[in-house]
Design a protein around this motif. Structure first.
Motif, mmCIF file in Angstrom:
data_model
loop_
_atom_site.group_PDB
_atom_site.id
_atom_site.type_symbol
_atom_site.label_atom_id
_atom_site.label_comp_id
_atom_site.label_asym_id
_atom_site.label_seq_id
_atom_site.Cartn_x
_atom_site.Cartn_y
_atom_site.Cartn_z
ATOM 1 N N VAL A 58 28.966 60.740 37.572
ATOM 2 C CA VAL A 58 28.123 61.929 37.727
ATOM 3 C C VAL A 58 27.573 62.360 36.365
ATOM 4 O O VAL A 58 27.787 63.486 35.923
ATOM 5 C CB VAL A 58 28.881 63.089 38.427
ATOM 6 C CG1 VAL A 58 29.086 62.787 39.884
ATOM 7 C CG2 VAL A 58 30.236 63.343 37.755
ATOM 8 N N PRO A 60 25.055 63.824 33.699
ATOM 9 C CA PRO A 60 23.978 64.817 33.778
ATOM 10 C C PRO A 60 22.619 64.130 33.796
ATOM 11 O O PRO A 60 22.440 63.048 33.220
ATOM 12 C CB PRO A 60 24.166 65.645 32.506
ATOM 13 C CG PRO A 60 25.572 65.404 32.076
ATOM 14 C CD PRO A 60 25.911 64.013 32.514
ATOM 15 N N GLN A 61 21.653 64.766 34.439
ATOM 16 C CA GLN A 61 20.318 64.177 34.541
ATOM 17 C C GLN A 61 19.735 63.874 33.168
ATOM 18 O O GLN A 61 19.013 62.893 32.990
ATOM 19 C CB GLN A 61 19.399 65.120 35.325
ATOM 20 C CG GLN A 61 18.068 64.518 35.730
ATOM 21 C CD GLN A 61 18.202 63.474 36.836
ATOM 22 O OE1 GLN A 61 19.266 63.336 37.436
ATOM 23 N NE2 GLN A 61 17.130 62.736 37.082
ATOM 24 N N SER A 62 20.063 64.703 32.180
ATOM 25 C CA SER A 62 19.536 64.491 30.827
ATOM 26 C C SER A 62 20.160 63.296 30.131
ATOM 27 O O SER A 62 19.694 62.871 29.070
ATOM 28 C CB SER A 62 19.767 65.748 29.978
ATOM 29 O OG SER A 62 21.164 66.052 29.909
ATOM 30 N N LYS A 63 21.222 62.722 30.714
ATOM 31 C CA LYS A 63 21.918 61.585 30.098
ATOM 32 C C LYS A 63 21.692 60.296 30.882
ATOM 33 O O LYS A 63 22.463 59.347 30.760
ATOM 34 C CB LYS A 63 23.422 61.876 30.013
ATOM 35 C CG LYS A 63 23.776 63.073 29.139
ATOM 36 C CD LYS A 63 23.420 62.847 27.687
ATOM 37 C CE LYS A 63 23.875 63.996 26.809
ATOM 38 N NZ LYS A 63 23.494 63.788 25.392
ATOM 39 N N ILE A 64 20.626 60.268 31.691
ATOM 40 C CA ILE A 64 20.315 59.075 32.467
ATOM 41 C C ILE A 64 19.376 58.180 31.666
ATOM 42 O O ILE A 64 18.386 58.646 31.094
ATOM 43 C CB ILE A 64 19.666 59.445 33.819
ATOM 44 C CG1 ILE A 64 20.657 60.259 34.675
ATOM 45 C CG2 ILE A 64 19.217 58.208 34.581
ATOM 46 C CD1 ILE A 64 21.907 59.510 35.062
ATOM 47 N N GLY A 68 17.998 54.245 35.364
ATOM 48 C CA GLY A 68 18.616 55.100 36.363
ATOM 49 C C GLY A 68 20.119 55.211 36.237
ATOM 50 O O GLY A 68 20.738 56.066 36.864
ATOM 51 N N HIS A 69 20.731 54.346 35.407
ATOM 52 C CA HIS A 69 22.160 54.442 35.127
ATOM 53 C C HIS A 69 22.401 55.468 34.015
ATOM 54 O O HIS A 69 21.477 55.831 33.277
ATOM 55 C CB HIS A 69 22.712 53.091 34.664
ATOM 56 C CG HIS A 69 23.123 52.185 35.775
ATOM 57 N ND1 HIS A 69 24.095 52.519 36.687
ATOM 58 C CD2 HIS A 69 22.703 50.944 36.115
ATOM 59 C CE1 HIS A 69 24.265 51.518 37.541
ATOM 60 N NE2 HIS A 69 23.421 50.556 37.223
ATOM 61 N N ALA A 70 23.660 55.869 33.886
ATOM 62 C CA ALA A 70 24.026 56.705 32.746
ATOM 63 C C ALA A 70 23.775 55.947 31.452
ATOM 64 O O ALA A 70 23.873 54.711 31.400
ATOM 65 C CB ALA A 70 25.497 57.097 32.837
ATOM 66 N N GLU A 71 23.410 56.673 30.408
ATOM 67 C CA GLU A 71 23.217 56.039 29.107
ATOM 68 C C GLU A 71 24.478 55.289 28.685
ATOM 69 O O GLU A 71 25.597 55.726 28.947
ATOM 70 C CB GLU A 71 22.870 57.102 28.060
ATOM 71 C CG GLU A 71 21.513 57.761 28.273
ATOM 72 C CD GLU A 71 21.250 58.852 27.255
ATOM 73 O OE1 GLU A 71 22.203 59.276 26.570
ATOM 74 O OE2 GLU A 71 20.087 59.283 27.144
ATOM 75 N N GLY A 191 22.233 55.542 40.919
ATOM 76 C CA GLY A 191 20.860 55.815 40.564
ATOM 77 C C GLY A 191 20.085 54.613 40.056
ATOM 78 O O GLY A 191 18.931 54.772 39.634
ATOM 79 N N ARG A 193 17.610 52.017 39.554
ATOM 80 C CA ARG A 193 16.278 52.038 40.172
ATOM 81 C C ARG A 193 15.889 50.720 40.833
ATOM 82 O O ARG A 193 14.949 50.672 41.638
ATOM 83 C CB ARG A 193 15.241 52.447 39.124
ATOM 84 C CG ARG A 193 15.426 53.871 38.645
ATOM 85 C CD ARG A 193 14.603 54.213 37.429
ATOM 86 N NE ARG A 193 13.175 54.221 37.722
ATOM 87 C CZ ARG A 193 12.243 54.473 36.806
ATOM 88 N NH1 ARG A 193 12.584 54.728 35.553
ATOM 89 N NH2 ARG A 193 10.971 54.466 37.146
#
Length: 283
Positions: A58, A60-64, A68-71, A191, A193
């Protein structure tokens, strides 16, 4: 970052806790169109691999990241290669099963970071070991292989897969349409893509269409094997990706009983190519 620095991630751990709630089980059963399955209730054993409905990432959206994956660079190493896919998994079930309603724990450890080269260029394989436990102790151990690949080259064409076996004991056909891919992504909070964003997967990653999730095909294989062996307990399962499958058409889920009682499983793409292969053992 150099490979030697990436190897600094070996041994890193991450611990997560979750509740094996019944709704995700009900939703995945509906997604697989298993009309005969009863509604899950607390105390029911969780089918093998359905733990992927829990321990969801989960960020945060700012860390995507752009895919689409987490950084990268937190738990997983910051491999610079842009394309990421599920390469395979191995499971050893040696304890009591997780049950719906349990509080469950996952301890994850980076086991290895290995460079390789192939026909499409450089790759890095990262293996993560997950130990899953519940109120009755350790239930099973999973090893998950992730592969990172170079960006697609202009005009690059995928190597055609070898033909899938034609001697299945059991077969199921599944329509891998965009709705199935979306529902599985939603249930696993995935997430990435490549599974739902057609312009991205074709224009950026260079694939001809949406890609069917590796773990989705893994679950379909073990589901076929266990449902065709009622009363048996799965003791081990493994699968590996051989070729991507693209959404929008029917794929074949196959199983073959071997002389030693194990079940060889595989996924055939719409052209009959071998896309994924596995093996399950029972007790």
């Amino acid at each position: 970052m150099s490979l030697e620095k990436l190897k600094d991630w070996i041994g890193r751990t991450q611990s997560m806790e979750d509740l094996a709630a019944p709704f995700p089980v009900r939703a995945l059963s509906a997604t697989f169109d298993e009309k005969g399955d009863p509604d899950p209730k607390n105390g029911d054993p969780l089918p093998p691999l359905w733990h992927w409905l829990y321990f969801l990432e989960v960020a945060p959206q700012s860390k995507i990241g752009p895919d689409g994956h987490a950084e990268r660079g937190d738990f997983l190493p910051p491999v610079a290669l842009p394309r990421r896919m599920w390469a395979g998994s191995r499971f050893s079930f040696h304890g009591e099963p997780i049950r719906v309603g349990d509080t469950i724990h996952r301890l994850s450890e980076i086991k290895s970071v290995e460079p390789k080269s192939g026909s499409t260029g450089s790759m890095v394989f990262v293996t993560v070991r997950h130990t899953i436990s519940g109120p009755r102790g350790t239930s099973f151990v999973e090893e998950h292989d992730i592969v990172y690949r170079e960006a697609a080259k202009p005009g690059e064409a995928a190597k055609p897969p070898r033909p899938a076996p034609a001697d299945a004991t059991w077969t199921r056909t599944v329509l891998a349409d965009p709705v199935l891919l979306f529902r599985f992504s939603a249930l696993t909070f995935n997430g990435h893509r490549i599974h739902y964003d057609q312009p991205y997967v074709t224009g950026v990653e260079g694939y001809p269409g949406l890609i069917v999730h590796g773990p989705l095909m893994g679950i379909l294989q073990i589901e076929l094997a266990r449902r065709c062996n009622p009363g048996k307990v799965v003791r081990s399962f493994e699968f590996r990706a051989l070729s991507p499958v693209f959404g929008g058409a029917a794929l074949g889920v196959h199983g073959r009983r071997e002389q030693d009682g194990s079940i060889t499983t595989w996924i055939a793409d719409p052209t009959g190519g071998l896309a994924q292969q596995g093996k399950a053992t029972f007790q």
